[in-house]
Design an enzyme around this catalytic site. Structure first.
Site, PDB file in Angstrom:
ATOM      1  CE  LYS A 181      -7.216   0.803   3.673  1.00 43.31           C
ATOM      2  NZ  LYS A 181      -6.024   1.391   4.337  1.00 43.31           N
TER       3      LYS A 181
ATOM      4  CD  GLU B 225      -2.624   1.074   2.704  1.00 46.22           C
ATOM      5  OE1 GLU B 225      -3.717   1.661   2.753  1.00 46.22           O
ATOM      6  OE2 GLU B 225      -2.149   0.440   3.676  1.00 46.22           O
TER       7      GLU B 225
ATOM      8  CB  CYS C   2      -3.960  -1.834   4.637  1.00 46.41           C
ATOM      9  SG  CYS C   2      -2.991  -1.546   6.146  1.00 46.41           S
TER      10      CYS C   2
END
Length: 273
Positions: free
Chosen positions: A111, A41, A153
């Site tokens: 995300k 990321e 993440c």
């Protein structure tokens, strides 16, 4: 066997330096036969809100994405950039980009879950939603060698997302990350193994590592986990890369022997009495 390369980085706010490191590592991994290469990321820029917003490019446009496309094309690999800032009409998303070996941007994932958390480290307050606009869609993509499920993440703490990717048929789930040193030490491997076991899929988790120019500390320990939940290979707390062979037939065999999805008694469609 499919050959996957992981690039562990200590990215900073200067995209040109991060890009140079990615190219160097891709070259090494491609020379060893990697088909898919994954970065963490925030691979292209790791810094403050102003850093991300200054560097943000429109999707499928801009010098950084053109450079990434060129790297994928030059070395003939599938290149998954864990995330970089993408400018939108309603702000900036932190977006995973998948480039084909021909340098085409074939898929992207914004995300979904924002890391708005207080952590017992020197940074203390993390409010990702003050920098990025959350995504709206679950994303999977079928390549010639694997059916990928894309996450980033903090997503790893939300098993419903991973269950949906498994339902869609993903047999490899990628988790590029910038897990903090504190949360990484406590939860990184445990969460990743749980997601692999639940989905009966390979999990490719690639983390940032070390102390970044902005002062944040990330955990590293990028790893590949089998559908049985075994850590097949991992890095430690240094920058570098690792090459791993994965056997996708293990997914089919395990899902046939232990058909979890068919046994599930709960789903989004179930109604209360």
């Amino acid at each position: 066997m499919e050959r996957v390369g992981l690039i562990q980085m200590t990215s900073g706010p200067a995209p040109e330096l991060n890009l140079s490191y990615i190219k160097q590592q891709v070259m090494q991994l491609a020379q060893q036969g990697a088909e898919l290469i994954v970065t963490p990321e925030n691979a292209l820029v790791f810094g403050s809100r102003s850093d991300y917003h200054q560097v943000a490019e429109p999707l499928a446009d801009g010098p950084l994405q053109k450079a990434l496309a060129s790297i994928a094309d030059e070395y003939g690999v599938w290149l998954l950039i864990g995330s970089m800032p993408i400018s939108r009409h309603n702000g900036v998303t932190t977006t995973c980009l998948l480039f084909s070996p021909q340098g085409e941007l074939v898929c992207h994932y914004d995300k979904l879950h924002m890391f708005d958390v207080d952590v017992a480290d020197e940074h203390r307050r993390y409010r990702e939603s003050e920098t990025f606009t959350p995504g709206q869609q679950v994303v999977d993509y079928s390549t010639p060698f694997a059916h990928l499920g894309l996450t980033i993440c903090y997503d790893v703490r939300f098993p419903a997302l991973y269950s949906e990717l498994a339902r869609l048929g993903a047999n490899v789930i990628t988790v590029p990350a910038a897990f903090t040193a504190v949360t990484g030490r406590a939860h990184w491997q445990t969460l990743l193994r749980a997601r692999a076991i639940e989905t009966q899929a390979w999990v490719i988790a690639v983390n940032q590592v070390g102390t970044h120019p902005c002062g944040r500390e990330t955990w590293g320990h990028s790893m590949v986990i089998s559908p049985w939940g075994e850590v097949i290979a991992s890095l430690t707390d240094q920058v570098g890369n690792i090459l791993v062979d994965i056997d996708l037939s293990q997914v089919e065999q395990l899902r046939a022997a232990m058909p979890i999805r068919q046994h599930a008694r709960f789903s989004n469609q179930l109604q209360k009495d």
